[in-house]
Design a protein around this motif. Structure first.
Motif, mmCIF file in Angstrom:
data_model
loop_
_atom_site.group_PDB
_atom_site.id
_atom_site.type_symbol
_atom_site.label_atom_id
_atom_site.label_comp_id
_atom_site.label_asym_id
_atom_site.label_seq_id
_atom_site.Cartn_x
_atom_site.Cartn_y
_atom_site.Cartn_z
ATOM 1 N N ILE A 46 0.849 -1.194 0.000
ATOM 2 C CA ILE A 46 0.000 0.000 0.000
ATOM 3 C C ILE A 46 0.883 1.242 0.000
ATOM 4 N N PHE A 47 0.392 2.258 -0.678
ATOM 5 C CA PHE A 47 1.018 3.577 -0.633
ATOM 6 C C PHE A 47 0.037 4.520 0.049
ATOM 7 N N GLY A 58 4.144 9.876 5.099
ATOM 8 C CA GLY A 58 3.641 8.950 4.102
ATOM 9 C C GLY A 58 4.274 7.580 4.279
ATOM 10 N N HIS A 59 3.671 6.594 3.646
ATOM 11 C CA HIS A 59 4.153 5.223 3.808
ATOM 12 C C HIS A 59 4.064 4.442 2.505
ATOM 13 N N ILE A 60 5.083 3.656 2.268
ATOM 14 C CA ILE A 60 5.009 2.538 1.330
ATOM 15 C C ILE A 60 5.228 1.321 2.211
ATOM 16 N N HIS A 78 5.567 -1.596 -7.478
ATOM 17 C CA HIS A 78 4.179 -1.189 -7.726
ATOM 18 C C HIS A 78 3.790 -0.002 -6.836
ATOM 19 N N GLU A 79 4.069 -0.109 -5.561
ATOM 20 C CA GLU A 79 3.714 0.980 -4.638
ATOM 21 C C GLU A 79 4.568 2.215 -4.909
ATOM 22 N N TYR A 80 5.807 2.013 -5.314
ATOM 23 C CA TYR A 80 6.657 3.141 -5.700
ATOM 24 C C TYR A 80 6.060 3.875 -6.910
ATOM 25 N N ILE A 81 5.519 3.131 -7.852
ATOM 26 C CA ILE A 81 4.874 3.774 -9.006
ATOM 27 C C ILE A 81 3.648 4.553 -8.551
ATOM 28 N N HIS A 82 2.895 4.040 -7.607
ATOM 29 C CA HIS A 82 1.775 4.825 -7.051
ATOM 30 C C HIS A 82 2.300 6.123 -6.433
#
Length: 142
Positions: A46-47, A58-60, A78-82
Motif C-alpha cells: 500500500i502507498f 507517508g508510507h510505502i 508497484h507501490e513506488y509507481i503509485h
C-alpha cells in the motif's frame, strides 16, 4: 530487507532514498498483510500519501510474508509507481477505473525493475506474477 543480491539491495535503497525526500517511509515486513490507513488489511502493499496520515508521514508498506522475493520486489515497485503517480499529480492516480490504474501501475513497475537491471530470473517471475494479478483482477478472482 537485505538480500544476497547487490542489484536488489541497491533497488530498495534507491526507492527509500527518493521517497524520503517527500517524508515517506518504506517498510517491508515479514507479515502476510499490510494495513490501510483505516486499519483494514491490504494484500501485499500500500502507498499512503503524507497528507493522509495524521502525523504527515507517508508510507510505502509491503508484506513479504508468504510471498516470493520476486513478488515482494514487484509489490515494492508497484507501490513506488503509485508514489510517482501521486507526486506527479497524474490523472491516472485519481481515476475511478481501478483496473485501468492497476494495469498502468503494473506495466510501469515492471519497466522500472528492468531499467534498474534487476536479475533476469527475478524479472521473469515478476512478469508472471503481474500477468496473473491483472488476470485475476479483471476476472474478479481477487
Amino acid at each position: 530487507m537485505i538480500t544476497r543480491s547487490k542489484a536488489i539491495n541497491a533497488f530498495i535503497e534507491k526507492i527509500r532514498s527518493e521517497v524520503a525526500d517527500y517524508n515517506i517511509k518504506v517498510t517491508i515486513t515479514k507479515s502476510m498483510n499490510v494495513y490501510a490507513k483505516d486499519g483494514t488489511p491490504s494484500c501485499c502493499g500500500i502507498f499512503i500519501p503524507p497528507e493522509d496520515d495524521p502525523r504527515g508521514i507517508g508510507h510505502i508498506r509491503v508484506a513479504a510474508g508468504g510471498q516470493s522475493l520476486s513478488e515482494t520486489i514487484l509489490s515494492l515497485a508497484h507501490e513506488y509507481i503509485h508514489f510517482r503517480q501521486w507526486r506527479n499529480n497524474e490523472k491516472i492516480y485519481y481515476t475511478d477505473d481501478y483496473f485501468k490504474l492497476e494495469r498502468n501501475t503494473e506495466r510501469r513497475a515492471i519497466s522500472f525493475m528492468k531499467i534498474n537491471s534487476l536479475p533476469q530470473k527475478l524479472l521473469n517471475e515478476a512478469m508472471r506474477h503481474s500477468s496473473q494479478y491483472l488476470h485475476d483482477l479483471k476476472t474478479g478472482v481477487r
